[in-house]
Design a protein around this motif. Sequence first.
Motif, PDB file in Angstrom:
ATOM      1  N   ALA A  58       0.819  -1.213   0.000  1.00  0.00           N
ATOM      2  CA  ALA A  58       0.000   0.000   0.000  1.00  0.00           C
ATOM      3  C   ALA A  58       0.848   1.256   0.000  1.00  0.00           C
ATOM      4  O   ALA A  58       0.532   2.237  -0.698  1.00  0.00           O
ATOM      5  CB  ALA A  58      -0.931  -0.016   1.214  1.00  0.00           C
ATOM      6  N   ARG A  59       1.942   1.262   0.756  1.00  0.00           N
ATOM      7  CA  ARG A  59       2.782   2.461   0.818  1.00  0.00           C
ATOM      8  C   ARG A  59       3.532   2.678  -0.493  1.00  0.00           C
ATOM      9  O   ARG A  59       3.713   3.812  -0.938  1.00  0.00           O
ATOM     10  CB  ARG A  59       3.761   2.366   1.988  1.00  0.00           C
ATOM     11  N   ALA A 112       0.937   4.101  -2.832  1.00  0.00           N
ATOM     12  CA  ALA A 112       0.590   5.478  -2.469  1.00  0.00           C
ATOM     13  C   ALA A 112       1.704   6.456  -2.831  1.00  0.00           C
ATOM     14  O   ALA A 112       1.435   7.626  -3.117  1.00  0.00           O
ATOM     15  CB  ALA A 112       0.283   5.557  -0.974  1.00  0.00           C
ATOM     16  N   ALA A 113       2.948   5.983  -2.805  1.00  0.00           N
ATOM     17  CA  ALA A 113       4.084   6.850  -3.142  1.00  0.00           C
ATOM     18  C   ALA A 113       4.321   6.959  -4.649  1.00  0.00           C
ATOM     19  O   ALA A 113       5.195   7.711  -5.073  1.00  0.00           O
ATOM     20  CB  ALA A 113       5.349   6.319  -2.466  1.00  0.00           C
ATOM     21  N   GLU A 163       1.512   6.837   8.206  1.00  0.00           N
ATOM     22  CA  GLU A 163       1.003   7.533   7.022  1.00  0.00           C
ATOM     23  C   GLU A 163       2.073   8.381   6.323  1.00  0.00           C
ATOM     24  O   GLU A 163       1.859   8.825   5.195  1.00  0.00           O
ATOM     25  CB  GLU A 163      -0.182   8.431   7.416  1.00  0.00           C
ATOM     26  N   GLU A 203       8.385   7.840  -0.982  1.00  0.00           N
ATOM     27  CA  GLU A 203       8.443   8.806  -2.074  1.00  0.00           C
ATOM     28  C   GLU A 203       9.874   9.071  -2.500  1.00  0.00           C
ATOM     29  O   GLU A 203      10.158   9.235  -3.701  1.00  0.00           O
ATOM     30  CB  GLU A 203       7.753  10.105  -1.650  1.00  0.00           C
ATOM     31  N   LEU A 225       4.754   9.199   4.015  1.00  0.00           N
ATOM     32  CA  LEU A 225       5.222   8.511   2.810  1.00  0.00           C
ATOM     33  C   LEU A 225       6.598   8.962   2.351  1.00  0.00           C
ATOM     34  O   LEU A 225       7.078   8.500   1.315  1.00  0.00           O
ATOM     35  CB  LEU A 225       4.229   8.752   1.666  1.00  0.00           C
TER      36      LEU A 225
END
Length: 238
Positions: A33-34, A37-38, A218, A224, A220
């Motif tokens: 998921a991370r 999301a990144a 949360e 990122e 990121l």
Amino acid sequence: MRPVIGITSYVEPAAWGPWDAVRAVLLPEAYVARVVAAGGLPVVLPPAAALDPAAVLAHLDGLVLAGGADLDPALYAAEPDPRTTGLRPDRDAAESALLQAALEQRLPLLGICRGMQLLTAAAGGTLCQHLPDVVGHEGHRPEPGVYGRHAVRLSPGTLAHAVLGDEVTVASYHHQGVDTVGSLVASGTVPDDGSVEAVEVPGHPFALGVLWHPEVDEDLRLFEGLRAAAQDHRSRQS
């Protein structure tokens, strides 16, 4: 196109439907998921030592070395402490080969908890096999299945500082820590007890290890940063 980020995984007994205690390739969904999301495209990598690491990395733009069980102390030339448990020789062998190939190819990588410890061992560093003996408390792993929360201070001029700034509050779950860093740079420490929580490879575009678990928060920025470095790596290879 999203850069392809490989994430190492576990082999553990699992249960689903009518099946129980079946050996399965597993990874907590939070890692996937991370990465998504990144802005990355996640690919789960099984700990298969028979796979050619160079062939695997040819399909990747970045690598996450995930957390998990204790490393075999033989990786850093130490005798095992009785509290060093749950060794996974399959992961040790497969991930050591992947890590070495990634470093040779200057592939961007992020080591998380166990992954940071593996990076330390590969750089000639050593681990403290039971950190509470050194720091005098259980705050880095307060209870089974419960993350500890504490600050980490990042050193100016390091990659970790460029990504995270002066200080972050993190989620930790580890009973082992860094003793010596070998050829790495120690770039993050816990203000209260001085233990090392971040290391990095000097001169590498992005080779960073953190002892905490950013995948459960949360924030990121680490993912990122890896995604941006992976995009740069892809551009240089094209």
